[in-house]
Design a protein around this motif. Structure first.
Motif, PDB file in Angstrom:
ATOM      1  N   UNK A  35       0.809  -1.229   0.000  1.00 61.99           N
ATOM      2  CA  UNK A  35       0.000   0.000   0.000  1.00 61.99           C
ATOM      3  C   UNK A  35       0.839   1.273   0.000  1.00 61.99           C
ATOM      4  N   UNK A  36       2.135   1.159   0.337  1.00 59.38           N
ATOM      5  CA  UNK A  36       2.995   2.337   0.360  1.00 59.38           C
ATOM      6  C   UNK A  36       3.604   2.668  -1.007  1.00 59.38           C
ATOM      7  N   UNK A  37       3.252   1.899  -2.043  1.00 57.22           N
ATOM      8  CA  UNK A  37       3.832   2.127  -3.368  1.00 57.22           C
ATOM      9  C   UNK A  37       3.163   3.264  -4.146  1.00 57.22           C
ATOM     10  N   UNK A  38       2.144   3.868  -3.584  1.00 53.76           N
ATOM     11  CA  UNK A  38       1.525   5.034  -4.213  1.00 53.76           C
ATOM     12  C   UNK A  38       1.017   4.740  -5.609  1.00 53.76           C
ATOM     13  N   UNK A  39       1.448   5.525  -6.583  1.00 56.47           N
ATOM     14  CA  UNK A  39       0.969   5.356  -7.956  1.00 56.47           C
ATOM     15  C   UNK A  39       1.478   4.071  -8.593  1.00 56.47           C
ATOM     16  N   UNK A  40       2.423   3.403  -7.934  1.00 50.32           N
ATOM     17  CA  UNK A  40       2.919   2.121  -8.428  1.00 50.32           C
ATOM     18  C   UNK A  40       2.284   0.934  -7.701  1.00 50.32           C
ATOM     19  N   UNK A  45      -1.296  -1.325 -11.534  1.00 50.85           N
ATOM     20  CA  UNK A  45      -0.407  -2.079 -12.422  1.00 50.85           C
ATOM     21  C   UNK A  45      -1.000  -3.380 -12.942  1.00 50.85           C
ATOM     22  N   UNK A  46      -2.013  -3.901 -12.286  1.00 47.31           N
ATOM     23  CA  UNK A  46      -2.453  -5.264 -12.586  1.00 47.31           C
ATOM     24  C   UNK A  46      -2.919  -5.438 -14.031  1.00 47.31           C
ATOM     25  N   UNK A 230      11.424   0.607  -9.475  1.00 44.60           N
ATOM     26  CA  UNK A 230      10.576   1.658 -10.042  1.00 44.60           C
ATOM     27  C   UNK A 230      11.405   2.876 -10.460  1.00 44.60           C
ATOM     28  N   UNK A 231      12.549   2.606 -11.087  1.00 48.29           N
ATOM     29  CA  UNK A 231      13.392   3.667 -11.621  1.00 48.29           C
ATOM     30  C   UNK A 231      14.272   4.370 -10.618  1.00 48.29           C
ATOM     31  N   UNK A 232      14.292   3.900  -9.374  1.00 43.64           N
ATOM     32  CA  UNK A 232      15.053   4.586  -8.330  1.00 43.64           C
ATOM     33  C   UNK A 232      16.544   4.285  -8.381  1.00 43.64           C
ATOM     34  N   UNK A 263       2.643   1.344 -21.476  1.00 42.73           N
ATOM     35  CA  UNK A 263       1.526   2.278 -21.523  1.00 42.73           C
ATOM     36  C   UNK A 263       1.663   3.455 -20.596  1.00 42.73           C
ATOM     37  N   UNK A 264       2.897   3.913 -20.374  1.00 44.77           N
ATOM     38  CA  UNK A 264       3.111   5.096 -19.562  1.00 44.77           C
ATOM     39  C   UNK A 264       3.259   4.857 -18.078  1.00 44.77           C
ATOM     40  N   UNK A 265       3.286   3.597 -17.639  1.00 47.73           N
ATOM     41  CA  UNK A 265       3.457   3.303 -16.224  1.00 47.73           C
ATOM     42  C   UNK A 265       4.272   2.046 -16.024  1.00 47.73           C
ATOM     43  N   UNK A 266       4.694   1.812 -14.795  1.00 47.66           N
ATOM     44  CA  UNK A 266       5.490   0.640 -14.487  1.00 47.66           C
ATOM     45  C   UNK A 266       4.618  -0.612 -14.434  1.00 47.66           C
TER      46      UNK A 266
END
Length: 281
Positions: A35-40, A45-46, A230-232, A263-266
């Motif tokens: 739940x702490x992954x925010x927009x990820x 993502x599913x 996630x790109x970090x 599609x613009x997201x991880x």
């Protein structure tokens, strides 16, 4: 008339198992539903994950870090696949799954199981050696309907902290593969939490039973890393820790480390690794 006869003969040959001898294998750490992954977070993502697997026309898929709700979501996203998997904490629904998915129009399930990477591999929820977490391996024996051949497919996730647990886990994996495979070709996928130069990967490869698809493939595509958080992680420091290994009757025609975005997201904090394997004649 002769043309029609030829086409009918060709169709009959395909139906009798003379279809192409290649299969597409993918390994993917989907990142647990945090739940702490925010927009990820998984809920965003599913659908991307399901779309990616369908678009890649994967025949065999090994997954890691799949919680029970994610397992249910993947099964809904992938109606053309059957699956095998249990949670690592209780052998049922608690904790992460290393679920295997296989295309039902191609494969029939002959046998399956899960064992724990520990000193007591049949004890559900057991933790091995210096591991921080329970670790498991899920396996299936499948019959390929295109040619009648059987194969052993094993999927795992080694510990991220315990060096001894990774080393002993590989020993247990190799012993179980030897016991289960018979004369079948074998595929081993997973997140090994170890880079290609590590003693862990050297141990996987040392007896010659298995080869890395990334090393052995005639053609390779993609970056040489599979984990970016996630790109970090800076590009030059991203490790390759996810693998498709194969042996005993397969050759690797191609291996691709796919983008970790779609599609613009991880899709995950890991990049999926896809291998095109071919039955050796």
């Amino acid at each position: 008339m002769k043309k029609l006869f030829f086409l009918l003969m060709l169709a009959g040959a395909v139906s009798c198992g003379k279809a192409p001898q290649e299969l597409t294998v993918m390994t993917m750490n989907v990142r647990y539903d945090n739940p702490e992954d925010g927009e990820n977070n998984w809920r965003f993502r599913r659908e991307r994950v399901g779309r990616l697997i369908r678009e890649q026309q994967v025949d065999l898929l090994g997954t890691q870090e799949v919680l029970s709700n994610q397992y249910d979501d993947l099964r809904a996203e992938l109606p053309a696949y059957a699956s095998v998997g249990v949670g690592r904490e209780d052998g049922a629904r608690a904790g992460e799954f290393n679920a295997i998915f296989y295309r039902t129009e191609r494969f029939d399930l002959l046998d399956s199981g899960t064992f724990w990477l520990s000193e007591t591999p049949e004890v559900a929820g057991s933790k091995g050696w210096d591991a921080a977490c329970e670790r498991i391996a899920t396996w299936v024996i499948l019959r390929d309907g295109t040619n009648g051949r059987e194969l052993l497919f094993v999927n795992t996730h080694l510990d991220h902290m315990g060096e001894q647990a990774r080393r002993e886990g590989v020993t247990l994996l190799l012993d179980r593969i030897a016991a289960l495979r018979g004369d079948r070709p074998v595929i081993l996928t997973g997140d090994f939490n170890a880079d290609p130069s590590s003693t862990v990967i050297a141990h996987v490869l040392e007896d010659g039973t298995l080869r890395s698809a990334w090393d052995a493939a005639a053609v390779r595509h993609g970056a040489g890393w599979s984990f970016a958080d996630f790109g970090q992680i800076p590009v030059g420091e991203r490790p390759l820790i996810d693998y498709v290994f194969f042996g005993g009757g397969f050759e690797a025609d191609e291996c691709t480390i796919l983008p970790d975005t779609l599609g613009g997201g991880y899709v995950s904090d890991h990049a999926p690794v896809r291998a095109l394997l071919r039955y050796a004649e």
